[in-house]
Design a protein around this motif. Structure first.
Motif, PDB file in Angstrom:
ATOM      1  N   UNK A 195     -27.813  51.298  91.273  1.00 62.36           N
ATOM      2  CA  UNK A 195     -26.619  51.164  92.261  1.00 62.36           C
ATOM      3  C   UNK A 195     -27.066  51.210  93.783  1.00 62.36           C
ATOM      4  N   UNK A 196     -27.834  52.240  94.107  1.00 67.80           N
ATOM      5  CA  UNK A 196     -28.380  52.285  95.247  1.00 67.80           C
ATOM      6  C   UNK A 196     -29.333  51.345  95.808  1.00 67.80           C
ATOM      7  N   UNK A 197     -29.393  50.774  97.133  1.00 67.00           N
ATOM      8  CA  UNK A 197     -30.420  49.888  97.561  1.00 67.00           C
ATOM      9  C   UNK A 197     -30.323  49.822  98.945  1.00 67.00           C
ATOM     10  N   UNK A 198     -31.581  49.307  99.469  1.00 66.03           N
ATOM     11  CA  UNK A 198     -31.650  48.768 100.997  1.00 66.03           C
ATOM     12  C   UNK A 198     -32.419  47.425 101.161  1.00 66.03           C
ATOM     13  N   UNK A 199     -32.005  46.829 102.154  1.00 60.46           N
ATOM     14  CA  UNK A 199     -32.709  45.396 102.147  1.00 60.46           C
ATOM     15  C   UNK A 199     -32.127  44.733 103.349  1.00 60.46           C
ATOM     16  N   UNK A 200     -32.326  43.443 103.378  1.00 66.83           N
ATOM     17  CA  UNK A 200     -32.059  42.488 104.442  1.00 66.83           C
ATOM     18  C   UNK A 200     -30.993  41.417 104.092  1.00 66.83           C
ATOM     19  N   UNK A 201     -29.906  41.353 104.856  1.00 66.97           N
ATOM     20  CA  UNK A 201     -28.697  40.300 104.530  1.00 66.97           C
ATOM     21  C   UNK A 201     -29.221  38.936 104.577  1.00 66.97           C
ATOM     22  N   UNK A 202     -28.993  38.209 103.618  1.00 71.99           N
ATOM     23  CA  UNK A 202     -29.396  36.759 103.467  1.00 71.99           C
ATOM     24  C   UNK A 202     -28.437  35.930 103.695  1.00 71.99           C
ATOM     25  N   UNK A 203     -27.333  36.228 103.008  1.00 74.05           N
ATOM     26  CA  UNK A 203     -26.087  35.457 103.064  1.00 74.05           C
ATOM     27  C   UNK A 203     -24.769  36.319 103.502  1.00 74.05           C
ATOM     28  N   UNK A 204     -23.508  35.945 104.094  1.00 76.20           N
ATOM     29  CA  UNK A 204     -22.370  36.649 104.128  1.00 76.20           C
ATOM     30  C   UNK A 204     -21.236  35.737 103.955  1.00 76.20           C
ATOM     31  N   UNK A 205     -20.295  36.283 103.412  1.00 70.23           N
ATOM     32  CA  UNK A 205     -19.013  35.636 103.024  1.00 70.23           C
ATOM     33  C   UNK A 205     -18.156  35.408 104.296  1.00 70.23           C
ATOM     34  N   UNK A 254     -24.537  48.614  95.087  1.00 73.85           N
ATOM     35  CA  UNK A 254     -24.222  47.364  94.473  1.00 73.85           C
ATOM     36  C   UNK A 254     -24.598  47.651  92.775  1.00 73.85           C
ATOM     37  N   UNK A 255     -23.937  46.825  92.047  1.00 72.77           N
ATOM     38  CA  UNK A 255     -24.188  47.033  90.546  1.00 72.77           C
ATOM     39  C   UNK A 255     -25.347  46.179  90.293  1.00 72.77           C
ATOM     40  N   UNK A 256     -26.540  46.719  89.837  1.00 75.18           N
ATOM     41  CA  UNK A 256     -27.642  45.846  89.715  1.00 75.18           C
ATOM     42  C   UNK A 256     -28.504  45.714  90.916  1.00 75.18           C
ATOM     43  N   UNK A 257     -28.710  46.825  91.294  1.00 73.45           N
ATOM     44  CA  UNK A 257     -29.527  46.950  92.683  1.00 73.45           C
ATOM     45  C   UNK A 257     -31.039  46.894  92.354  1.00 73.45           C
ATOM     46  N   UNK A 258     -31.525  46.995  90.947  1.00 72.25           N
ATOM     47  CA  UNK A 258     -32.812  46.950  90.762  1.00 72.25           C
ATOM     48  C   UNK A 258     -33.486  45.418  90.607  1.00 72.25           C
ATOM     49  N   UNK A 259     -32.777  44.509  90.886  1.00 68.90           N
ATOM     50  CA  UNK A 259     -33.040  43.196  90.956  1.00 68.90           C
ATOM     51  C   UNK A 259     -33.512  42.643  92.370  1.00 68.90           C
ATOM     52  N   UNK A 260     -34.204  41.806  92.425  1.00 70.69           N
ATOM     53  CA  UNK A 260     -34.624  41.236  93.802  1.00 70.69           C
ATOM     54  C   UNK A 260     -33.467  41.062  95.010  1.00 70.69           C
ATOM     55  N   UNK A 261     -32.423  40.628  94.427  1.00 72.60           N
ATOM     56  CA  UNK A 261     -31.313  40.301  95.283  1.00 72.60           C
ATOM     57  C   UNK A 261     -30.321  41.010  94.763  1.00 72.60           C
ATOM     58  N   UNK A 262     -29.178  41.398  95.682  1.00 73.09           N
ATOM     59  CA  UNK A 262     -27.929  42.174  95.123  1.00 73.09           C
ATOM     60  C   UNK A 262     -26.829  41.570  95.747  1.00 73.09           C
ATOM     61  N   UNK A 263     -25.745  41.608  94.926  1.00 73.41           N
ATOM     62  CA  UNK A 263     -24.597  40.954  95.837  1.00 73.41           C
ATOM     63  C   UNK A 263     -23.611  42.521  95.821  1.00 73.41           C
ATOM     64  N   UNK A 264     -22.935  42.511  97.144  1.00 74.27           N
ATOM     65  CA  UNK A 264     -21.998  43.881  97.239  1.00 74.27           C
ATOM     66  C   UNK A 264     -20.779  43.468  98.355  1.00 74.27           C
TER      67      UNK A 264
END
Length: 132
Positions: A29-39, A55-65
């Motif tokens: 659920x918890x993550x930190x990172x760099x924004x790649x795309x915005x709506x 974000x659901x699935x924050x253990x992936x390489x990319x997350x959508x939130x």
């Protein structure tokens, strides 16, 4: 919504204790990172921003939130530190609000050595509690 390249993610008890039929087949659920795309409707973030959030699935390489579940990371936090904040601090804040903690309150925090407990101590102090 926003697409974030995950730099760090955190595991919380909710990630492995909540049944899969409640939160789905993905972990984290918890993550930190760099924004790649915005709506199209996202106005307070831009590509390249350092962020943290939920974000659901924050253990992936990319997350959508959703943009309302993300905050900008300050420079004084590492990505790992920022990823450790969301679930622990939101849970602690909900408990303190439920307990109606205000300036001058006394607060007993049981289990103050875990993530939520440490967050509760810091938040109670910030909320003006006098005896923690």
């Amino acid at each position: 919504e926003m697409l974030v390249k995950v730099k760090s993610a955190a595991i919380n008890p909710v990630d492995y204790k909540l049944p899969r039929f409640v939160i789905g087949p993905v972990f984290g659920l918890d993550f930190s990172g760099i924004v790649e795309e915005i709506g199209d409707n996202v106005t307070n973030f831009k590509v390249g921003d350092a962020v943290y959030g939920h974000a659901h699935g924050s253990l992936a390489e990319k997350a959508v939130s959703s943009a309302n579940k993300i905050a900008k990371k300050t420079d004084d936090l590492t990505f790992s530190e920022a990823a450790a904040l969301p679930v622990a601090y939101v849970t602690a804040l909900q408990g303190l609000r439920l307990g109606k903690v205000t300036e001058g309150s006394s607060v007993l925090i049981i289990g103050a050595s875990g993530g939520c407990g440490i967050a509760a101590i810091q938040l109670a102090k910030a909320m003006g509690a006098k005896r923690i």
